[in-house]
Design a protein around this motif. Structure first.
Motif, PDB file in Angstrom:
ATOM      1  N   GLN A   1       0.863  -1.170   0.000  1.00 50.18           N
ATOM      2  CA  GLN A   1       0.000   0.000   0.000  1.00 50.18           C
ATOM      3  C   GLN A   1       0.903   1.224   0.000  1.00 50.18           C
ATOM      4  O   GLN A   1       2.004   1.185   0.541  1.00 50.18           O
ATOM      5  N   TYR A   2       0.448   2.309  -0.598  1.00 56.79           N
ATOM      6  CA  TYR A   2       1.279   3.503  -0.776  1.00 56.79           C
ATOM      7  C   TYR A   2       0.769   4.672   0.051  1.00 56.79           C
ATOM      8  O   TYR A   2      -0.419   4.757   0.361  1.00 56.79           O
ATOM      9  N   SER A   3       1.700   5.588   0.358  1.00 52.28           N
ATOM     10  CA  SER A   3       1.373   6.800   1.085  1.00 52.28           C
ATOM     11  C   SER A   3       2.343   7.904   0.694  1.00 52.28           C
ATOM     12  O   SER A   3       3.488   7.633   0.337  1.00 52.28           O
ATOM     13  N   LEU A   4       1.884   9.151   0.774  1.00 52.97           N
ATOM     14  CA  LEU A   4       2.764  10.306   0.595  1.00 52.97           C
ATOM     15  C   LEU A   4       3.212  10.757   1.971  1.00 52.97           C
ATOM     16  O   LEU A   4       2.416  10.776   2.913  1.00 52.97           O
ATOM     17  N   TRP A   5       4.479  11.141   2.068  1.00 49.82           N
ATOM     18  CA  TRP A   5       5.047  11.513   3.366  1.00 49.82           C
ATOM     19  C   TRP A   5       6.030  12.659   3.157  1.00 49.82           C
ATOM     20  O   TRP A   5       6.844  12.599   2.233  1.00 49.82           O
ATOM     21  N   PRO A   6       5.986  13.685   4.002  1.00 46.34           N
ATOM     22  CA  PRO A   6       6.973  14.773   3.866  1.00 46.34           C
ATOM     23  C   PRO A   6       8.393  14.237   3.991  1.00 46.34           C
ATOM     24  O   PRO A   6       8.673  13.393   4.853  1.00 46.34           O
ATOM     25  N   VAL A   7       9.310  14.711   3.126  1.00 46.44           N
ATOM     26  CA  VAL A   7      10.679  14.198   3.137  1.00 46.44           C
ATOM     27  C   VAL A   7      11.431  14.566   4.407  1.00 46.44           C
ATOM     28  O   VAL A   7      12.370  13.864   4.778  1.00 46.44           O
ATOM     29  N   ASP A   8      11.011  15.620   5.092  1.00 41.67           N
ATOM     30  CA  ASP A   8      11.737  16.046   6.292  1.00 41.67           C
ATOM     31  C   ASP A   8      11.157  15.460   7.578  1.00 41.67           C
ATOM     32  O   ASP A   8      11.552  15.840   8.671  1.00 41.67           O
ATOM     33  N   VAL A   9      10.232  14.501   7.446  1.00 46.08           N
ATOM     34  CA  VAL A   9       9.645  13.832   8.603  1.00 46.08           C
ATOM     35  C   VAL A   9      10.095  12.382   8.588  1.00 46.08           C
ATOM     36  O   VAL A   9      10.110  11.735   7.528  1.00 46.08           O
TER      37      VAL A   9
END
Length: 68
Positions: free
Chosen positions: A16-24
């Motif tokens: 399953q996919y998700s978007l995540w901030p690169v700085d978190v």
């Protein structure tokens, strides 16, 4: 989600996919797939690669000869 935030695409063991901030920090159970960009770019990538929304374990059960 703000327009200046850079995102990365993550995938879990169930594919399953998700978007995540690169700085978190990436949460446990998720791995980066190597795609980073704007929210729209990452969302477009997910739309392209995640064509079967069923979790991996369900797909495997449904594709097995016994169906169980």
């Amino acid at each position: 989600m703000d327009e200046n935030t850079r995102y990365q695409v993550l995938r879990n063991d169930e594919e399953q996919y998700s978007l995540w901030p690169v700085d978190v920090e990436v949460p446990a159970g998720w791995q980066p797939v190597g795609k980073e960009g704007t929210e729209a770019e990452c969302s477009d990538y997910v739309d392209e690669v995640w064509t079967d929304m069923r979790p991996r374990s369900l797909r495997e059960r449904m594709d097995s000869p016994t169906g169980a």
